[in-house]
Design a protein around this motif. Structure first.
Motif, PDB file in Angstrom:
ATOM      1  N   THR A  33      40.899  55.617  60.179  1.00 38.29           N
ATOM      2  CA  THR A  33      39.870  56.120  59.728  1.00 38.29           C
ATOM      3  C   THR A  33      38.839  55.741  59.430  1.00 38.29           C
ATOM      4  O   THR A  33      37.609  55.633  60.351  1.00 38.29           O
ATOM      5  N   ALA A  34      38.460  55.563  58.837  1.00 41.23           N
ATOM      6  CA  ALA A  34      37.078  54.315  57.177  1.00 41.23           C
ATOM      7  C   ALA A  34      36.895  53.615  58.139  1.00 41.23           C
ATOM      8  O   ALA A  34      35.728  53.172  58.351  1.00 41.23           O
ATOM      9  N   ALA A  47      39.625  64.279  52.128  1.00 47.50           N
ATOM     10  CA  ALA A  47      39.813  65.669  51.835  1.00 47.50           C
ATOM     11  C   ALA A  47      39.455  66.291  52.920  1.00 47.50           C
ATOM     12  O   ALA A  47      39.205  68.032  52.635  1.00 47.50           O
ATOM     13  N   GLN A  48      38.697  66.298  53.952  1.00 47.52           N
ATOM     14  CA  GLN A  48      39.016  67.275  55.108  1.00 47.52           C
ATOM     15  C   GLN A  48      40.917  67.247  55.613  1.00 47.52           C
ATOM     16  O   GLN A  48      40.537  67.687  56.246  1.00 47.52           O
ATOM     17  N   HIS A  82      34.539  56.396  49.094  1.00 46.17           N
ATOM     18  CA  HIS A  82      34.121  57.267  49.199  1.00 46.17           C
ATOM     19  C   HIS A  82      34.324  57.984  50.880  1.00 46.17           C
ATOM     20  O   HIS A  82      34.985  59.074  51.104  1.00 46.17           O
ATOM     21  N   LEU A  83      34.323  56.789  51.168  1.00 43.66           N
ATOM     22  CA  LEU A  83      34.392  57.025  52.770  1.00 43.66           C
ATOM     23  C   LEU A  83      35.939  57.813  53.329  1.00 43.66           C
ATOM     24  O   LEU A  83      36.510  58.625  53.944  1.00 43.66           O
TER      25      LEU A  83
END
Length: 610
Positions: free
Chosen positions: A148-149, A137-138, A130-131
């Motif tokens: 990034t996650a 999604a951004q 999900h992260l």
């Protein structure tokens, strides 16, 4: 402790994924699953149990694809359910598989729930999926979203991710858990172990700590922890398909027990070629690092820890140096007093054992620069983090219960003791010649011990109905008793404990009765008479004795005393020979009880979680 495989190709990768998972099943096996990109869909199939059950479901559902990921799971967060099985999917768009443990998953879960994400499992892994989806999604591409996650994760991970938004690549990342990239022609792969992809390629890149990799059909790019593109060395794996097949044996454990003469011969080959205990055996810098050490600190887990306990006797007796042996998971959480002139030795079959790797990092943080790894897997994490290394050359070990890795570790540790003794002027030419001769004859002595198998089968039938067993040994053979007890409980599920024989009267004797078999390691050494006295203590309480001794020990069976004789006493290397009978006893007892020998319940081969 789980297994990952991923593939992208111009052919159907589903058979590749399933075959890879079968070869990884020894690492973790309470559930399995695959996810593929099929047109505009992310398709997934998962099942609890073995890979074969998932394979049947995939075939029934007509799974075909040119990109996909797969996983075998050994449960940590959440029970053994299909909902907790990997791969995990976020919003029907992104699928992810994960090895390791995310320590801040509760914090991340709460954050993601506030962002509107619903969780279907109890796992820490779903948090990662999900992260990554959140950042994708951004507007981030999949590679940047993964990079990034993972910077927000605390803990250990190896992950592989696919997304239907970007169907032309698999993204992989690792921190604290092994992961590699396999290179093919017009196809490439991701795996946690080279055995998963050896049927497709032997050219591999071992990802380093913090690396991410972008894996496409026509190429691979690797980025370091800072996001800079880097070149990682391509290795040609020496793992062969034949080493991963059973051949004429019923189980991999049986095969690996019988491979020990060859594994030991291969491990000592360099010593024999040199006809000397040469520091160069451990690396170019070994002479400078070993010559003036003042002591040895050994860090290991499980069977490797017992190898270290055996080595303590050799290092102190032969090299005259103090030696401490500590369970790696305990060492890393106490305030240790460091002596920079001590050699820190880490022992790991896989080279990826997380507790041992973290213990090594801790030792280095305390100022230990003299580090040596004894390992069976080239280019794994622990050897790469050590100044010196000795590879045991045992070959692929598939059975969860370690056998040939243990005896080759003993050989490596004996070689270390003799080499250090020589560097410090404590090994005379006559002693060196004697020890080299003992090593030279060791494979033959091990083969003679293997020839005892028919007698041990008869013993195993008597053990099968038992619920408890006691193992005894003295001196350098006490760790072999520990290893024998571990093997028996690992695969037969008979509760077994080991004690120094002299400690029998200090408590364990209370357990002894006719229903408690007592296994005794009793070689013809200086402690034999002491061990005989301890055996009398057992017989006086009605206990039944099963004694592994030597041909020249000059005592035989009697009422309640069963005796199997190994070949003549082989002197200082006797622990290696006496490891064979206890392995065979555990194997045949498990066979008689009908347990899953190669895949015992609740256990996995490579322990890459804390």
């Amino acid at each position: 402790m789980c297994g990952i495989v991923g593939a992208i190709a111009d052919r159907d990768v589903v058979p590749v994924l399933i075959e890879g998972l079968k070869r990884l099943e020894y690492r973790g096996y309470d559930s399995a699953g695959i996810a593929v990109l099929d047109g505009d869909d992310v398709r997934r199939v998962r099942r609890t149990g073995r890979v074969a059950e998932m394979e049947a479901a995939a075939q029934a559902q007509g799974f075909q694809a040119r990109i996909g990921i797969g996983h075998t799971r050994w449960a940590t967060h959440g029970g053994v359910t299909e909902a907790n099985a990997h791969p995990h999917i976020s919003y029907g768009e992104l699928a992810l598989v994960h090895n390791g443990i995310i320590e801040n998953h509760d914090e991340q879960r709460a954050r993601l729930q506030q962002l509107g994400y619903a969780f279907e499992s109890q796992t820490d892994t779903e948090v990662i999926a999900h992260l990554i989806h959140h950042y994708q999604a951004q507007g981030m591409d999949l590679l940047v979203a993964v990079q990034t996650a993972v910077r927000e994760l605390t803990g250990a991970y190896a992950i592989a991710v696919v997304s239907k938004r970007e169907p032309g690549r698999v993204i992989a990342a690792r921190m604290g858990c092994p992961l590699l990239v396999g290179l093919g022609e017009g196809e490439n792969f991701v795996a946690s172990d080279v055995s998963a992809i050896v049927q497709a390629t032997r050219r591999v890149i071992f990802l380093e700590e913090g690396d991410t990799a972008e894996v496409g059909r026509d190429g691979v790019r690797v980025f370091d922890a800072l996001g800079a593109q880097v070149e990682r060395e391509v290795h040609l794996s020496d793992v062969s398909l034949s080493s991963l097949e059973l051949g004429p044996y019923r189980h991999f454990m049986q095969k690996e027990i019988h491979e020990q003469p060859r594994a030991i011969a291969d491990t000592i080959e360099a010593v024999m070629d040199n006809s000397a205990f040469a520091p160069a055996l451990f690396g170019a810098a070994a002479e400078a690092l070993l010559r003036d050490i003042e002591g040895v600190q050994i860090l290991a887990c499980g069977t490797s820890y017992y190898a270290g306990l055996t080595a303590r006797y050799w290092i102190e007796a032969i090299a005259g140096l103090p030696c401490t042996v500590e369970i790696a998971s305990e060492y890393r959480y106490r305030k240790a007093v460091a002596n920079p002139r001590h050699l820190v030795v880490t022992i790991s079959q896989s080279g990826e054992t997380l507790d041992t790797m973290e213990a090594l990092k801790y030792a280095k943080s305390l100022g230990h620069e003299r580090t040596l790894s004894i390992c069976n897997v080239p280019e794994s994490a622990i050897p790469r983090a050590s100044r010196l290394v000795y590879y045991t050359r045992a070959g692929a070990e598939i059975g969860v219960a370690s056998t040939k890795a243990f005896t080759t570790q003993l050989v490596a540790l004996f070689t270390l003791a003799a080499t250090v003794a020589k560097l410090q002027g404590r090994l005379t030419p006559g002693q060196e010649s004697e020890y080299l001769d003992a090593l030279r004859h060791l494979p033959g002595s091990v083969q003679h011990a293997l020839n005892l198998e028919p007698q041990i089968v008869a013993w195993a039938e008597r053990f099968a109905p038992k619920q408890h067993a006691l193992f005894l040994g003295r001196g350098v053979h006490y760790p072999i008793a520990l290893e024998g007890a571990l093997k028996l409980k690992e695969i037969s599920y008979i509760h077994a404990e080991a004690y120094p024989a002299g400690e029998l009267k200090h408590g364990p004797l209370a357990l002894v009765d006719a229903a408690m078999p007592v296994v005794v390691i009793a070689p013809n050494d200086s402690l034999l008479e002491k061990v005989k006295s301890n055996m009398q203590e057992v017989r006086a309480r009605g206990g039944e004795l099963f004694v592994f001794t030597d041909e020249d020990s000059q005592f035989g069976p009697s009422e309640g005393v069963h005796v199997i004789r190994a070949p003549r006493h082989v002197g200082v290397l006797s622990p290696v020979v006496h490891a064979i009978p206890v392995q065979l006893l555990a194997y045949h007892a498990a066979l008689a009880r009908g347990t899953d020998v190669d895949k015992p319940r609740n256990l996995a081969k490579s322990v890459t979680v804390e």
